[in-house]
Scaffold this active site. Structure first.
Site, mmCIF file in Angstrom:
data_model
loop_
_atom_site.group_PDB
_atom_site.id
_atom_site.type_symbol
_atom_site.label_atom_id
_atom_site.label_comp_id
_atom_site.label_asym_id
_atom_site.label_seq_id
_atom_site.Cartn_x
_atom_site.Cartn_y
_atom_site.Cartn_z
ATOM 1 N N LYS A 177 -14.098 17.959 -3.306
ATOM 2 C CA LYS A 177 -12.639 17.992 -3.148
ATOM 3 C C LYS A 177 -12.027 16.602 -2.968
ATOM 4 O O LYS A 177 -10.922 16.353 -3.456
ATOM 5 C CB LYS A 177 -12.221 18.916 -2.002
ATOM 6 C CG LYS A 177 -12.918 18.739 -0.685
ATOM 7 C CD LYS A 177 -12.495 19.830 0.291
ATOM 8 C CE LYS A 177 -13.263 19.750 1.599
ATOM 9 N NZ LYS A 177 -14.672 20.225 1.439
ATOM 10 N N THR A 178 -12.706 15.693 -2.290
ATOM 11 C CA THR A 178 -12.144 14.349 -2.126
ATOM 12 C C THR A 178 -12.036 13.637 -3.467
ATOM 13 O O THR A 178 -10.987 13.059 -3.800
ATOM 14 C CB THR A 178 -12.993 13.518 -1.155
ATOM 15 O OG1 THR A 178 -13.033 14.171 0.122
ATOM 16 C CG2 THR A 178 -12.408 12.122 -0.970
ATOM 17 N N GLU A 238 -5.837 17.062 0.136
ATOM 18 C CA GLU A 238 -7.164 17.648 0.305
ATOM 19 C C GLU A 238 -7.100 18.672 1.429
ATOM 20 O O GLU A 238 -6.549 18.396 2.500
ATOM 21 C CB GLU A 238 -8.181 16.557 0.626
ATOM 22 C CG GLU A 238 -9.591 17.070 0.778
ATOM 23 C CD GLU A 238 -10.600 15.957 1.011
ATOM 24 O OE1 GLU A 238 -11.724 16.274 1.447
ATOM 25 O OE2 GLU A 238 -10.260 14.773 0.777
#
Length: 475
Positions: free
Chosen positions: A129-130, A173
């Protein structure tokens, strides 16, 4: 683009948005980003942290008062206090805030307040996700959308983990580890994958972990957009139910994916692939970061950007010029012919994927990894899986478990993982003290080797220490 909803902002969020506001643990990557956003909005911000850091120094340069150490007097005239799960109840500043009846906000609730009134995109998933969030941000900027963003890592293009943009878009995020993403109300959600290899100390079971993502999708409005993987078993399970209420778009190598990825190539300099969208070919896509997992992250970002209205040519340019994000296979330097990288990977799936990418970059040299487990609970539960993943390397150094988030469990140390690595014993070393890891690596490393430090804890300090021992000659 989905219709924007204003979203309810409660009195606590309003107090934090108006300020003055105090952050306990302001040096954390997530907390420091939120502090940046408040400063950009003209809010007076102060904070404290246990130790000095680059984040603390950067915030001071923005005018934030940052204290090292925790004391009730640090609250000053704060009207609200922001905390994360890392702050324990006995923290003197938190206790003082409660005595003064100040609003105390979890960082995710503040993030929700900051996102209110924007076109909100939340990127979630077990891994990736980052990188996906940072890629999407870079592409959105190249597309002229000038988004606000909050990311759990420093985006190289901006030298920061958060920014207050002038556009309507806010990209964030979203953290599922403690279910705090359930405080957000996105218009668009991106879910990279769902695999309960960690966070079971919070969720209890893999099924509970999966259900948390179902609840996350309940936060989207009817007709909202979900972008998700067509390859991952967890997201494939989630998709049929999501289609009843949401507009779902998928990416992946599966033939049924809306954005169908083919012809993947990975080289030391990056990755490339071809893709079709709804059967129509797109321009060739290249990203300057290696790894099939990075290809999937970029596919998620590409599909989301196209759905948000970014022209495909601009999206391809944004990915081609993407400069990476901190602690995601981040090059730290070269010394004595040894290249040193650092990565945040703390799940078996991500460890294996990143080591395979690093193997390509290592070329003819050996791949040496120093891994620090992040939790006692996941070390006990997944020692075999961690060991198998680390077996992708040539030499393995396992540190003891980071003590940042959990109390020790009897008999649980990094040795459990070291014992599970399927390499000859003379190629696996357990180092109980983090302070000794750099010296051990210096004794192992040879010219041509690639050394990769991995984990979410203070193992990130080992790379610079190693370079110092070897004689840093980076340019």
């Amino acid at each position: 683009m989905p219709t924007t909803r204003t979203g309810a902002v409660g009195s606590s969020e309003e107090a934090a948005l108006l300020g003055p506001v105090h952050f306990i643990g302001v040096g954390g990557v997530g907390m420091s980003g939120l502090a940046r956003l408040l400063v950009a909005r003209g809010t007076t911000v102060s904070g404290s942290d246990a130790r000095e850091s680059a984040n603390a120094r950067a915030l001071r340069a923005l005018g934030v008062t940052v204290h090292i150490g925790h004391d009730a007097g640090h609250l000053g005239d704060a009207r609200a206090v922001v905390v994360s799960n890392a702050i324990e109840d006995h923290n003197p500043e938190l206790a003082a805030a409660r005595r003064r009846a100040l609003p105390v906000l979890h960082r995710a609730r503040l993030l929700a307040g900051l996102m209110a009134g924007k076109d909100r995109v939340a990127v979630a998933g077990t891994v990736g996700k980052t990188s996906t969030t940072s890629m999407l941000t870079a592409v959105a900027c190249r597309g002229g959308l000038d988004p606000s963003f909050a990311i759990g890592g420093h985006v190289a293009e901006f030298g920061a983990n958060a920014r207050h943009g002038t556009g309507r878009l806010f990209i964030a995020e979203a953290d599922e580890s403690d279910s705090s993403f359930l405080l957000l109300s996105p218009d668009t959600a991106v879910i990279t994958n769902i695999g309960a290899e960690d966070h079971l100390e919070v969720h209890g079971t893999a099924e509970n972990y999966f259900r948390c993502f179902e609840r996350f999708l309940d936060r989207l409005p009817d007709g909202g957009l979900l972008v998700t993987s067509a390859d991952d078993a967890g997201t494939v399970r989630l998709t049929p139910c999501a289609r009843r209420r949401l507009r779902v778009r998928t990416f992946g190598t599966s033939s049924g994916a809306d954005l169908h990825v083919t012809d993947i190539t990975v080289t030391p300099g990056g990755s490339a692939y071809r893709a079709t969208l709804d059967g129509a070919p797109l321009p060739p896509i290249a990203i300057p970061v290696p790894g099939r997992h990075m290809v999937m992250n970029s596919a998620a970002a590409l599909l989301t950007a196209l759905e948000l209205g970014v022209p495909v040519e601009r999206a391809a340019e944004g990915l081609a010029t993407y400069r990476g994000v901190g602690r995601r296979f981040e090059f730290k330097g070269r010394a004595a012919g040894v290249r040193v990288y650092d990565d945040y990977a703390s799940y078996p799936l991500k460890v294996r994927a990143q080591l395979r990418a690093a193997r390509v970059v290592a070329g003819a040299g050996r791949l040496v990894v120093a891994f620090q487990p992040s939790l006692f609970s996941s070390t006990r539960r997944f020692a075999a899986e961690f060991g198998a993943a680390l077996g992708e390397a040539d030499e393995v150094v396992v540190l003891d478990v980071s003590r940042a988030r959990e109390r020790p469990l009897p008999g649980v140390t990094g040795a459990l993982i070291a014992d599970a690595v399927p390499l000859p014993p003379d190629r696996v070393t357990f180092v109980p003290r983090r302070s000794e890891a750099a010296a051990v690596l210096a004794g192992l490393a040879r010219p041509g080797d690639l050394v990769l430090t991995m984990g979410s804890g203070d193992v990130t300090l080992v790379g610079p220490e190693l370079l110092g021992l070897l004689g840093d000659d980076r340019v």
